[in-house]
Design a protein around this motif. Structure first.
Motif, PDB file in Angstrom:
ATOM      1  N   MET A   1       0.942  -1.404  -0.043  1.00 34.24           N
ATOM      2  CA  MET A   1       0.136   0.151   0.176  1.00 34.24           C
ATOM      3  C   MET A   1       0.908   1.334  -0.034  1.00 34.24           C
ATOM      4  SD  MET A   1      -2.779   1.173   2.796  1.00 34.24           S
ATOM      5  CE  MET A   1      -4.208   0.077   1.974  1.00 34.24           C
ATOM      6  N   THR A   2       0.607   1.950  -0.770  1.00 34.20           N
ATOM      7  CA  THR A   2       1.218   3.393  -0.827  1.00 34.20           C
ATOM      8  C   THR A   2       1.154   4.490   0.322  1.00 34.20           C
ATOM      9  OG1 THR A   2       0.739   3.585  -3.263  1.00 34.20           O
ATOM     10  CG2 THR A   2       1.531   5.558  -2.373  1.00 34.20           C
ATOM     11  N   ARG A   3       2.199   4.593   0.732  1.00 33.14           N
ATOM     12  CA  ARG A   3       2.136   5.737   2.141  1.00 33.14           C
ATOM     13  C   ARG A   3       1.458   6.902   1.532  1.00 33.14           C
ATOM     14  NH1 ARG A   3       6.266   5.140   6.277  1.00 33.14           N
ATOM     15  NH2 ARG A   3       6.592   7.371   6.193  1.00 33.14           N
ATOM     16  N   PRO A   4       0.700   7.234   2.566  1.00 39.59           N
ATOM     17  CA  PRO A   4       0.124   8.814   2.557  1.00 39.59           C
ATOM     18  C   PRO A   4       1.180   9.809   2.204  1.00 39.59           C
ATOM     19  CG  PRO A   4      -1.032   7.726   4.158  1.00 39.59           C
ATOM     20  CD  PRO A   4       0.356   6.923   3.919  1.00 39.59           C
ATOM     21  N   VAL A   5       0.838  10.814   1.499  1.00 39.50           N
ATOM     22  CA  VAL A   5       1.795  12.027   1.314  1.00 39.50           C
ATOM     23  C   VAL A   5       1.310  13.275   1.601  1.00 39.50           C
ATOM     24  CG1 VAL A   5       3.044  13.044  -0.363  1.00 39.50           C
ATOM     25  CG2 VAL A   5       2.940  10.902  -0.373  1.00 39.50           C
ATOM     26  N   LEU A   6       1.845  13.940   2.753  1.00 41.89           N
ATOM     27  CA  LEU A   6       1.213  15.196   3.077  1.00 41.89           C
ATOM     28  C   LEU A   6       1.962  16.262   2.770  1.00 41.89           C
ATOM     29  CD1 LEU A   6      -0.681  16.961   5.066  1.00 41.89           C
ATOM     30  CD2 LEU A   6       1.022  16.701   6.916  1.00 41.89           C
ATOM     31  N   HIS A   7       1.380  17.122   1.908  1.00 42.31           N
ATOM     32  CA  HIS A   7       2.092  18.533   1.415  1.00 42.31           C
ATOM     33  C   HIS A   7       1.497  19.622   2.154  1.00 42.31           C
ATOM     34  CE1 HIS A   7       2.313  16.774  -3.033  1.00 42.31           C
ATOM     35  NE2 HIS A   7       1.261  15.945  -2.384  1.00 42.31           N
ATOM     36  N   ASP A   8       2.653  20.134   2.936  1.00 43.76           N
ATOM     37  CA  ASP A   8       2.623  21.006   4.026  1.00 43.76           C
ATOM     38  C   ASP A   8       3.487  22.062   4.037  1.00 43.76           C
ATOM     39  OD1 ASP A   8       4.583  19.686   5.170  1.00 43.76           O
ATOM     40  OD2 ASP A   8       3.524  19.396   7.188  1.00 43.76           O
ATOM     41  N   TYR A   9       3.269  23.134   4.895  1.00 43.99           N
ATOM     42  CA  TYR A   9       4.316  23.984   5.268  1.00 43.99           C
ATOM     43  C   TYR A   9       4.596  23.827   6.666  1.00 43.99           C
ATOM     44  CZ  TYR A   9       6.663  28.441   5.835  1.00 43.99           C
ATOM     45  OH  TYR A   9       7.450  29.656   6.269  1.00 43.99           O
ATOM     46  N   TRP A  10       5.884  23.952   7.140  1.00 36.02           N
ATOM     47  CA  TRP A  10       6.185  23.555   8.484  1.00 36.02           C
ATOM     48  C   TRP A  10       5.684  24.463   9.733  1.00 36.02           C
ATOM     49  CZ3 TRP A  10       9.466  26.737  11.647  1.00 36.02           C
ATOM     50  CH2 TRP A  10      10.021  27.799  11.311  1.00 36.02           C
ATOM     51  N   ARG A  11       5.347  25.561   9.263  1.00 40.12           N
ATOM     52  CA  ARG A  11       4.722  26.556  10.328  1.00 40.12           C
ATOM     53  C   ARG A  11       3.322  26.623  10.037  1.00 40.12           C
ATOM     54  NH1 ARG A  11       8.864  31.534  11.493  1.00 40.12           N
ATOM     55  NH2 ARG A  11       7.715  32.508   9.691  1.00 40.12           N
ATOM     56  N   SER A  12       2.587  26.422   9.061  1.00 41.56           N
ATOM     57  CA  SER A  12       1.333  26.368   8.874  1.00 41.56           C
ATOM     58  C   SER A  12       0.473  25.892  10.188  1.00 41.56           C
ATOM     59  CB  SER A  12       1.051  25.848   7.532  1.00 41.56           C
ATOM     60  OG  SER A  12      -0.537  25.288   7.507  1.00 41.56           O
ATOM     61  N   SER A  13      -0.342  26.545  10.607  1.00 37.70           N
ATOM     62  CA  SER A  13      -1.166  25.775  11.626  1.00 37.70           C
ATOM     63  C   SER A  13      -1.998  24.774  11.226  1.00 37.70           C
ATOM     64  CB  SER A  13      -1.619  26.797  12.382  1.00 37.70           C
ATOM     65  OG  SER A  13      -2.562  27.656  11.855  1.00 37.70           O
ATOM     66  N   ALA A  14      -2.658  24.835   9.895  1.00 40.42           N
ATOM     67  CA  ALA A  14      -3.387  23.918   9.523  1.00 40.42           C
ATOM     68  C   ALA A  14      -2.910  22.817   9.119  1.00 40.42           C
ATOM     69  CB  ALA A  14      -4.291  24.767   8.260  1.00 40.42           C
ATOM     70  N   SER A  15      -1.494  22.936   8.531  1.00 40.17           N
ATOM     71  CA  SER A  15      -0.816  21.781   8.424  1.00 40.17           C
ATOM     72  C   SER A  15      -0.626  21.082   9.653  1.00 40.17           C
ATOM     73  CB  SER A  15       0.572  22.048   7.691  1.00 40.17           C
ATOM     74  OG  SER A  15       0.014  22.692   6.354  1.00 40.17           O
ATOM     75  N   TYR A  16      -0.040  21.904  10.554  1.00 40.19           N
ATOM     76  CA  TYR A  16       0.330  21.496  11.986  1.00 40.19           C
ATOM     77  C   TYR A  16      -0.715  20.372  12.638  1.00 40.19           C
ATOM     78  CZ  TYR A  16       2.203  22.130  16.915  1.00 40.19           C
ATOM     79  OH  TYR A  16       2.871  21.956  18.158  1.00 40.19           O
ATOM     80  N   ARG A  17      -2.245  20.938  12.341  1.00 40.99           N
ATOM     81  CA  ARG A  17      -3.534  20.105  12.859  1.00 40.99           C
ATOM     82  C   ARG A  17      -3.206  18.717  12.063  1.00 40.99           C
ATOM     83  NH1 ARG A  17      -7.082  24.767  10.813  1.00 40.99           N
ATOM     84  NH2 ARG A  17      -6.639  26.480  12.208  1.00 40.99           N
ATOM     85  N   VAL A  18      -3.194  18.850  10.966  1.00 42.10           N
ATOM     86  CA  VAL A  18      -3.299  17.612  10.319  1.00 42.10           C
ATOM     87  C   VAL A  18      -2.147  16.552  10.600  1.00 42.10           C
ATOM     88  CG1 VAL A  18      -3.216  16.259   8.073  1.00 42.10           C
ATOM     89  CG2 VAL A  18      -4.650  18.527   8.190  1.00 42.10           C
ATOM     90  N   ARG A  19      -0.747  16.990  10.794  1.00 35.58           N
ATOM     91  CA  ARG A  19       0.331  16.209  11.105  1.00 35.58           C
ATOM     92  C   ARG A  19      -0.088  15.622  12.760  1.00 35.58           C
ATOM     93  NH1 ARG A  19       3.580  20.507   9.569  1.00 35.58           N
ATOM     94  NH2 ARG A  19       3.979  21.266  11.633  1.00 35.58           N
ATOM     95  N   ILE A  20      -0.643  16.480  13.581  1.00 37.86           N
ATOM     96  CA  ILE A  20      -1.286  15.825  14.974  1.00 37.86           C
ATOM     97  C   ILE A  20      -2.059  14.646  14.512  1.00 37.86           C
ATOM     98  CG2 ILE A  20      -2.312  16.427  16.964  1.00 37.86           C
ATOM     99  CD1 ILE A  20      -1.318  19.319  16.798  1.00 37.86           C
ATOM    100  N   ALA A  21      -3.142  15.045  14.102  1.00 36.00           N
ATOM    101  CA  ALA A  21      -4.172  13.871  13.837  1.00 36.00           C
ATOM    102  C   ALA A  21      -3.571  12.603  13.121  1.00 36.00           C
ATOM    103  CB  ALA A  21      -5.266  14.534  12.855  1.00 36.00           C
ATOM    104  N   LEU A  22      -2.795  12.867  11.931  1.00 35.81           N
ATOM    105  CA  LEU A  22      -2.170  11.584  11.570  1.00 35.81           C
ATOM    106  C   LEU A  22      -1.468  10.844  12.570  1.00 35.81           C
ATOM    107  CD1 LEU A  22      -0.960  13.238   8.221  1.00 35.81           C
ATOM    108  CD2 LEU A  22      -2.442  11.326   8.205  1.00 35.81           C
ATOM    109  N   HIS A  23      -0.263  11.558  13.221  1.00 32.30           N
ATOM    110  CA  HIS A  23       0.250  10.846  14.238  1.00 32.30           C
ATOM    111  C   HIS A  23      -0.817  10.317  15.710  1.00 32.30           C
ATOM    112  CE1 HIS A  23       4.180  11.927  13.121  1.00 32.30           C
ATOM    113  NE2 HIS A  23       4.031  13.260  13.175  1.00 32.30           N
TER     114      HIS A  23
END
Length: 211
Positions: A1-23
């Motif tokens: 199965m292909t690993r999910p890929v997150l396109h994000d910016y390190w300091r974007s709070s919206a990206s930060y939210r998704v990183r937390i949820a994935l973890h």
């Protein structure tokens, strides 16, 4: 199965939210950094993936998912354990309301494109921009403190992290970046500390993914 890929910016709070949820969901993923300060989100190749030209964008299960709360809603449905929203409808609405205070009321008025417009076309100086940032963050956090307080536990709702905490932690990170006074929000600070002690939140922190 292909690993999910997150396109994000390190300091974007919206990206930060998704990183937390994935973890929190235990989903292993790869990152493709998108430098918002360099305008990479406006490039044709990125807009072909996300026409809005925002981050985050999650490629997962053969799908392209955009908008942080929509992505987390997908994760909640596709990977239900551990749950990020209560099962009881009234409790769920309460947690969603707290999340929306951040994601809908505070964050949009403090994101990069708004701040660039304030100092660009509108000509605000740095002091006025800082006042703008502090005003809207403080208004939102005051409402969140009052809403969360009576029903909080270790976290904003009960003793397990929810979507509300996923939204809170990145917003307080931003507030600290802009030197917003936070001593009036003891419930929020306590819940933030509890969340940041968890591995899933710590792994998602901007300092851990900074270029």
């Amino acid at each position: 199965m292909t690993r999910p890929v997150l396109h994000d910016y390190w300091r974007s709070s919206a990206s930060y939210r998704v990183r937390i949820a994935l973890h929190l969901k235990g989903v292993e993923f790869d990152r493709v950094p998108i430098d918002l300060t360099a305008g990479e989100q406006k490039a044709d190749d990125y807009r072909s993936l996300n026409p809005q030209g925002f981050v985050p964008l999650l490629e997962m299960d053969g799908k392209r998912l955009v908008q942080s709360l929509a992505i987390i809603d997908y994760l909640e449905a596709a990977r239900p354990d551990p749950p990020l929203l209560p099962a009881d409808p009234a409790d769920r609405a309460h947690v969603l309301a707290m999340a929306h205070v951040v994601a809908c009321d505070i964050h949009p008025l403090n994101n990069l494109r708004v701040l660039k417009y304030l100092v660009g076309p509108l000509g605000l100086d740095e002091a006025a921009k800082t006042e703008w940032i502090a005003r809207w963050i403080a208004d939102g956090l005051a409402a969140l403190e009052a809403t969360a307080g009576p029903r909080s536990g270790r976290f904003l709702f009960g003793d397990s992290p929810t979507l509300a905490d996923i939204c809170l932690v990145p917003q307080l990170y931003n507030a600290r970046r802009f030197a917003v006074a936070l001593e009036s929000y003891p419930t929020l600070l306590r819940c933030d500390a509890e969340a940041q002690a968890l591995k899933a939140f710590a792994a998602a922190h901007p300092d851990r993914v900074a270029p």
